[in-house]
Write a protein that holds these residues in place. Structure first.
Motif, PDB file in Angstrom:
ATOM      1  N   LYS A  59       0.835  -1.199   0.000  1.00  0.00           N
ATOM      2  CA  LYS A  59       0.000   0.000   0.000  1.00  0.00           C
ATOM      3  C   LYS A  59       0.867   1.245   0.000  1.00  0.00           C
ATOM      4  O   LYS A  59       1.997   1.241   0.496  1.00  0.00           O
ATOM      5  N   THR A 108      -1.582   5.663 -10.639  1.00  0.00           N
ATOM      6  CA  THR A 108      -1.187   4.322 -11.032  1.00  0.00           C
ATOM      7  C   THR A 108       0.322   4.157 -10.930  1.00  0.00           C
ATOM      8  O   THR A 108       1.072   5.139 -10.993  1.00  0.00           O
ATOM      9  N   TYR A 161      -6.294   4.048 -10.689  1.00  0.00           N
ATOM     10  CA  TYR A 161      -7.327   4.173  -9.676  1.00  0.00           C
ATOM     11  C   TYR A 161      -8.071   5.480  -9.916  1.00  0.00           C
ATOM     12  O   TYR A 161      -7.458   6.541 -10.027  1.00  0.00           O
ATOM     13  N   LEU A 169      -3.355   3.907  -1.116  1.00  0.00           N
ATOM     14  CA  LEU A 169      -3.445   3.391  -2.491  1.00  0.00           C
ATOM     15  C   LEU A 169      -2.911   1.969  -2.549  1.00  0.00           C
ATOM     16  O   LEU A 169      -1.713   1.735  -2.485  1.00  0.00           O
ATOM     17  N   ASP A 170      -3.821   1.026  -2.666  1.00  0.00           N
ATOM     18  CA  ASP A 170      -3.479  -0.388  -2.711  1.00  0.00           C
ATOM     19  C   ASP A 170      -2.824  -0.700  -4.047  1.00  0.00           C
ATOM     20  O   ASP A 170      -3.381  -0.398  -5.108  1.00  0.00           O
ATOM     21  N   SER A 171      -1.671  -1.316  -4.019  1.00  0.00           N
ATOM     22  CA  SER A 171      -0.968  -1.632  -5.261  1.00  0.00           C
ATOM     23  C   SER A 171      -1.381  -2.973  -5.845  1.00  0.00           C
ATOM     24  O   SER A 171      -0.908  -3.369  -6.904  1.00  0.00           O
ATOM     25  N   PHE A 221      -6.643  -2.207  -7.370  1.00  0.00           N
ATOM     26  CA  PHE A 221      -6.615  -1.308  -6.211  1.00  0.00           C
ATOM     27  C   PHE A 221      -7.737  -1.643  -5.219  1.00  0.00           C
ATOM     28  O   PHE A 221      -8.391  -0.758  -4.671  1.00  0.00           O
ATOM     29  N   THR A 227      -8.034   0.124  -1.658  1.00  0.00           N
ATOM     30  CA  THR A 227      -7.725   1.546  -1.577  1.00  0.00           C
ATOM     31  C   THR A 227      -8.803   2.286  -0.787  1.00  0.00           C
ATOM     32  O   THR A 227      -9.995   2.018  -0.933  1.00  0.00           O
TER      33      THR A 227
END
Length: 337
Positions: free
Chosen positions: A5, A78, A86, A99-101, A105, A108
């Motif tokens: 994240k 991104t 996202y 921001l979840d990678s 996502f 997120t």
């Protein structure tokens, strides 16, 4: 594997005006932390497309943007500029994002943006009635976006006009309302019973193609793209119709909304699309798509030999049924009497 994240702190310094509509110019001050290596890309949304407007190298797990932007508006974040970002609606001078990678996502979270909260809520709902949605939040940029992106392609000109009228006048300057205001007139021009507008484009061999010079048969003007999953799934049905009726006065003209010629040509071969294909390779800026008010694909228009539009968005069994009505044995017998 643990999910990576990024925790991003966004702070905006207003250069002129404020966050009210019309959109105010601002300088984005974005600081973030992430365990991901490489770069973070900031993207701007325009006409169903994201374009990269800035990038920041990740150094020691940190990155920063100082970018001129318009607020409120839809942006994208991104780690890979060639992949979907996202979706991030920004309407507040300060917001905080995790921001979840991971793919899509999924985890997120965003704090500090009312527009993003509304958009996140909208995505969880089913059976949304657009007029009720707008009435509940008439001044939100999300209402204008949702009408533009998710509903305009399935509404009549009158329905588009009535829903635009529900939006707060402060949204008039947004890209979404500007497009929506122009759609009804174009949709009326390409209604069933009217003549199809003429256009010139380029085929796969680089030769010029003009619609009006190729009338004389029933033509299915088929808007599609190699990247469009629903289009590719519908292609076998179009192939079936073409093979069945091609000797009875029917053909197909494919209009691609691709931007990669290689991908376009490969999809034509892979799907066995043995008819004329044209494209200006402008993606959603496709000139024929604009001319026919195509806001979603697959989309098509059935055009009579004299150029009159006799059907629209005919897919699956509906396309077969319409062609049988026009070109089947019973229709041929009736024409011979």
């Amino acid at each position: 594997m643990k999910t990576l994240k990024s925790v991003i702190a966004l702070a905006f310094g207003v250069v002129a005006g404020n966050a009210a509509f019309p959109q105010a110019p601002a300088t984005l001050q974005l600081d973030g932390r992430t365990p991901v290596t490489g770069k973070v890309y900031l993207q701007k949304f325009q006409n169903k497309m994201f374009s990269t407007i800035d990038s920041s190298k990740i150094t020691n797990g940190k990155f920063r943007f100082a970018t001129p932007v318009q607020l409120p508006e839809l942006y994208g974040l991104t780690f890979d500029k060639d992949k979907a970002p996202y979706f991030l609606f920004l309407d507040n001078p300060k917001a905080e994002i995790s921001l979840d990678s991971a793919k899509y996502f999924a985890n997120t979270t965003v704090k500090g943006s009312a527009a993003q909260d509304l958009f996140s809520l909208y995505k969880t709902q089913r059976g949304v009635k657009i007029d009720e949605f707008i009435k509940a939040q008439p001044a939100s940029i999300v209402s204008a976006y949702v009408l533009y992106r998710d509903f305009s392609y399935r509404l009549t000109p009158e329905e588009i006009e009535s829903n635009v009228a529900l939006l707060d006048k402060s949204l008039a300057g947004t890209q979404y309302v500007q497009v929506l205001n122009g759609l009804p007139a174009v949709l009326r021009k390409v209604a069933v019973g009217n003549k199809a507008p003429d256009f010139t484009s380029t085929d796969v061999n680089g030769k010029s193609f003009t619609l009006s010079q190729n009338l004389g048969k029933y033509i299915l003007l088929d808007f599609w793209a190699a990247w469009c999953g629903p289009c590719r799934r519908e292609n076998p049905n179009v192939v079936k119709a073409f093979e069945k009726y091609k000797d009875r006065g029917f053909t197909v003209i494919g209009v691609s909304l691709d931007k990669s010629k290689a991908a376009w040509v490969k999809a034509i071969k892979d799907d066995g699309l043995n008819w004329t294909q044209v494209s200006d390779l402008k993606y959603w800026d496709s000139e024929p798509a604009k001319l026919f008010a195509v806001r979603a694909i697959p989309g098509n228009f059935l055009i009579a030999p004299d150029g009159t539009i006799v059907g629209r968005n005919l897919r699956g069994a509906e396309l077969q049924q319409k062609l049988e009505e026009l070109l089947g044995a019973s229709a041929a017998n009736a024409a011979g009497k």
